[in-house]
Motif scaffolding. Sequence first.
Motif, PDB file in Angstrom:
ATOM      1  N   ASP A  85       4.828   7.204   7.192  1.00  8.09           N
ATOM      2  CA  ASP A  85       5.407   7.492   5.799  1.00  8.09           C
ATOM      3  C   ASP A  85       6.434   6.900   5.569  1.00  8.09           C
ATOM      4  OD1 ASP A  85       3.196   8.129   4.441  1.00  8.09           O
ATOM      5  OD2 ASP A  85       3.915  10.346   4.824  1.00  8.09           O
ATOM      6  N   ALA A  86       7.667   7.095   7.013  1.00 10.12           N
ATOM      7  CA  ALA A  86       8.873   6.815   6.509  1.00 10.12           C
ATOM      8  C   ALA A  86       8.655   4.680   6.908  1.00 10.12           C
ATOM      9  CB  ALA A  86       9.563   7.022   7.153  1.00 10.12           C
TER      10      ALA A  86
ATOM     11  N   GLN B 114       8.619   2.887   4.038  1.00 14.45           N
ATOM     12  CA  GLN B 114       9.482   3.244   2.610  1.00 14.45           C
ATOM     13  C   GLN B 114      10.745   1.806   2.676  1.00 14.45           C
ATOM     14  OE1 GLN B 114       9.979   5.015   0.125  1.00 14.45           O
ATOM     15  NE2 GLN B 114       8.228   5.698   0.294  1.00 14.45           N
ATOM     16  N   THR B 115      10.725   1.677   4.119  1.00 14.28           N
ATOM     17  CA  THR B 115      11.546   0.067   4.962  1.00 14.28           C
ATOM     18  C   THR B 115      11.294  -0.971   4.828  1.00 14.28           C
ATOM     19  OG1 THR B 115      11.602   1.280   6.965  1.00 14.28           O
ATOM     20  CG2 THR B 115      13.131   2.247   5.683  1.00 14.28           C
TER      21      THR B 115
ATOM     22  N   ARG C 187       8.845  -3.889   3.911  1.00 12.99           N
ATOM     23  CA  ARG C 187       8.490  -5.143   2.750  1.00 12.99           C
ATOM     24  C   ARG C 187       7.356  -6.233   3.187  1.00 12.99           C
ATOM     25  NH1 ARG C 187       9.829  -0.903   1.227  1.00 12.99           N
ATOM     26  NH2 ARG C 187      12.182  -1.248  -0.321  1.00 12.99           N
TER      27      ARG C 187
ATOM     28  N   GLN D 232       4.490  -4.238   5.830  1.00 11.65           N
ATOM     29  CA  GLN D 232       4.497  -3.068   4.857  1.00 11.65           C
ATOM     30  C   GLN D 232       2.959  -2.707   4.911  1.00 11.65           C
ATOM     31  OE1 GLN D 232       6.024  -2.651   0.109  1.00 11.65           O
ATOM     32  NE2 GLN D 232       6.996  -1.016   0.723  1.00 11.65           N
TER      33      GLN D 232
ATOM     34  N   GLN E  64       1.252   0.288   5.281  1.00 11.89           N
ATOM     35  CA  GLN E  64       0.308   1.614   4.584  1.00 11.89           C
ATOM     36  C   GLN E  64      -1.416   1.165   4.984  1.00 11.89           C
ATOM     37  OE1 GLN E  64       1.679  -0.376   0.779  1.00 11.89           O
ATOM     38  NE2 GLN E  64       2.746   0.660   0.682  1.00 11.89           N
TER      39      GLN E  64
END
Length: 109
Positions: free
Chosen positions: A68-69, A72-73, A75, A79, A83
Motif C-alpha cells: 500500500d505504501a 502511493q509513491t 508511478r 505502480q 497494485q
Amino acid sequence: MRGAIGARDANANWRIRSSLNETLGEAPTPSRIIDRATRNQQYLQPEYREALREASPVDSAPIAGYLDAEAQTLRGEAQKGVQRVRNMLNYTPTPDESSRARARWPGST
C-alpha cells in the motif's frame, strides 16, 4: 564506398547476434524455459506437499501495508504492478474452496 557500407549494414544483425552469443551464450527459447520450469515443478511437487502439509495460515498484513505504501509513491508500470500484487492479497477463499484445496494434498486435514 556506398556498396561496402550497405553490405556491412546488411550483416549488422548477424554480427550483433553472433557477438552476443559468443559473449553471453545462445539465448534460450521461451518454450524451453517454460518446459524446464514445468518439469522442475513436477519433480518438486512431492516435496512441496510435505513442506506445506502442516503449514499454518500466513499473516499477510505486513506485506499488504508495505505494498500500500509503495503504491502511493510509485508511478506508471511499477505502480500498476504493485497494485496487482496487492489485490491478490484481497482474495479470501470460501470454506468449500479451502476444503477442496486441502483434499488435493495427501495427509492434510
